[in-house]
Design a protein around this motif. Structure first.
Motif, PDB file in Angstrom:
ATOM      1  N   HIS A 183       4.779  10.899  15.553  1.00  0.00           N
ATOM      2  CA  HIS A 183       5.655  10.650  14.396  1.00  0.00           C
ATOM      3  C   HIS A 183       5.453  11.654  13.264  1.00  0.00           C
ATOM      4  O   HIS A 183       6.157  11.578  12.247  1.00  0.00           O
ATOM      5  N   LYS A 214       4.000  18.124  10.418  1.00  0.00           N
ATOM      6  CA  LYS A 214       3.741  18.292   8.984  1.00  0.00           C
ATOM      7  C   LYS A 214       2.243  18.392   8.657  1.00  0.00           C
ATOM      8  O   LYS A 214       1.875  18.663   7.516  1.00  0.00           O
ATOM      9  N   GLU A 273      13.180   6.385  12.146  1.00  0.00           N
ATOM     10  CA  GLU A 273      12.904   7.172  10.937  1.00  0.00           C
ATOM     11  C   GLU A 273      11.953   6.425  10.007  1.00  0.00           C
ATOM     12  O   GLU A 273      11.032   7.031   9.431  1.00  0.00           O
ATOM     13  N   GLU A 274      12.152   5.125   9.855  1.00  0.00           N
ATOM     14  CA  GLU A 274      11.279   4.330   8.988  1.00  0.00           C
ATOM     15  C   GLU A 274       9.862   4.238   9.557  1.00  0.00           C
ATOM     16  O   GLU A 274       8.870   4.350   8.823  1.00  0.00           O
ATOM     17  N   ARG A 309      10.045  -2.621   9.241  1.00  0.00           N
ATOM     18  CA  ARG A 309      10.666  -1.303   9.332  1.00  0.00           C
ATOM     19  C   ARG A 309      11.128  -1.158  10.786  1.00  0.00           C
ATOM     20  O   ARG A 309      10.317  -1.244  11.701  1.00  0.00           O
ATOM     21  N   ARG A 368       3.541   8.881   8.592  1.00  0.00           N
ATOM     22  CA  ARG A 368       3.252  10.044   7.748  1.00  0.00           C
ATOM     23  C   ARG A 368       2.639   9.611   6.420  1.00  0.00           C
ATOM     24  O   ARG A 368       1.733  10.271   5.904  1.00  0.00           O
ATOM     25  N   LEU A 369       3.117   8.508   5.872  1.00  0.00           N
ATOM     26  CA  LEU A 369       2.540   8.001   4.623  1.00  0.00           C
ATOM     27  C   LEU A 369       1.082   7.566   4.826  1.00  0.00           C
ATOM     28  O   LEU A 369       0.235   7.791   3.957  1.00  0.00           O
ATOM     29  N   GLU A 423       8.166   7.486   9.047  1.00  0.00           N
ATOM     30  CA  GLU A 423       7.788   7.667   7.638  1.00  0.00           C
ATOM     31  C   GLU A 423       6.496   6.899   7.320  1.00  0.00           C
ATOM     32  O   GLU A 423       5.627   7.406   6.609  1.00  0.00           O
ATOM     33  N   ASP A 424       6.376   5.694   7.863  1.00  0.00           N
ATOM     34  CA  ASP A 424       5.148   4.910   7.653  1.00  0.00           C
ATOM     35  C   ASP A 424       3.925   5.646   8.196  1.00  0.00           C
ATOM     36  O   ASP A 424       2.866   5.671   7.562  1.00  0.00           O
ATOM     37  N   HIS A 464       0.937   5.235  -1.812  1.00  0.00           N
ATOM     38  CA  HIS A 464       1.604   5.669  -0.579  1.00  0.00           C
ATOM     39  C   HIS A 464       2.341   4.525   0.120  1.00  0.00           C
ATOM     40  O   HIS A 464       2.636   4.592   1.319  1.00  0.00           O
TER      41      HIS A 464
END
Length: 202
Positions: free
Chosen positions: A169, A173, A74-75, A70, A81-82, A78-79, A48
């Motif tokens: 963030h 999801k 957006e970055e 980052r 969510r990862l 993404e971190d 991940h």
């Protein structure tokens, strides 16, 4: 590496009841069992795009968003969510690992995870004789406090808690359960806490 300030997502894990396990088993058995567990966690962190900063005995400090900073929203999102996806992946592996351990006469594992997104300083820590890549800041402390928050509130094999700073963030999801504003040890202000239940079904 010179120190730099970045916004990252911190993941801190810990095993429930590890002291009791260590007390009941020979150290060589504990070490072998622990290495199987940590190896599985390390695989998921790498898959991940996270970085393991250190193993803390039976726990782990992983960072999402380093060593290359980052910078865009957006970055950073993404971190976050990862990091949550990584924790869920680790959680999904535990039942099978536990079954395997039990058939071999080894203890089953239950774990807690704390996740927080915020500013940290990263870079070389130490002196001329020993250096390590350090991650410093209140964000690390909050992730740690989330992991250890209200330890008795754990239903399954893996409990994942995040703060609002990470929740913002996630872009809807993941399924979450609000625990509301909670006091965290060593902090004056309460923190808005959520428990991650899983991914949202499409």
């Amino acid at each position: 590496m010179p120190g730099q300030k970045v916004t990252a997502t911190i993941v801190l894990t810990d095993l429930q009841g590890f002291s009791t396990i260590s007390e009941k088993l020979p150290p060589e058995v504990v070490m072998s069992w622990l290495n199987e567990y940590l190896s599985a966690m390390a695989q998921e962190v790498q898959a991940h795009q996270g970085v393991i900063n250190k193993f803390t005995g039976d726990g782990m400090l992983a960072v999402f968003g380093v060593p290359i900073p980052r910078t865009t929203p957006e970055e950073i999102a993404e971190d976050a969510r990862l990091a949550v996806s990584c924790a869920l992946a680790i959680s999904s592996r535990l039942p099978e690992m536990n079954q395997n351990w039990l058939t071999r006469g080894l203890p089953a594992a239950k774990m807690r995870v704390g996740i927080f997104t915020g500013p940290v300083m990263v870079g070389s820590l130490g002196g001329t004789t020993r250096l390590e890549y350090g991650v410093i800041g209140d964000s690390v402390n909050i992730a740690s406090r989330l992991e250890s928050c209200e330890k008795d509130r754990q239903e399954g094999t893996c409990r994942i808690l995040i703060a609002e700073e990470t929740f913002l963030h996630l872009a809807d999801k993941f399924e979450v359960e609000s625990w509301g504003l909670l006091p965290l040890k060593g902090r004056e202000q309460k923190v808005n806490v959520y428990r991650i239940l899983g991914r949202k079904k499409k």
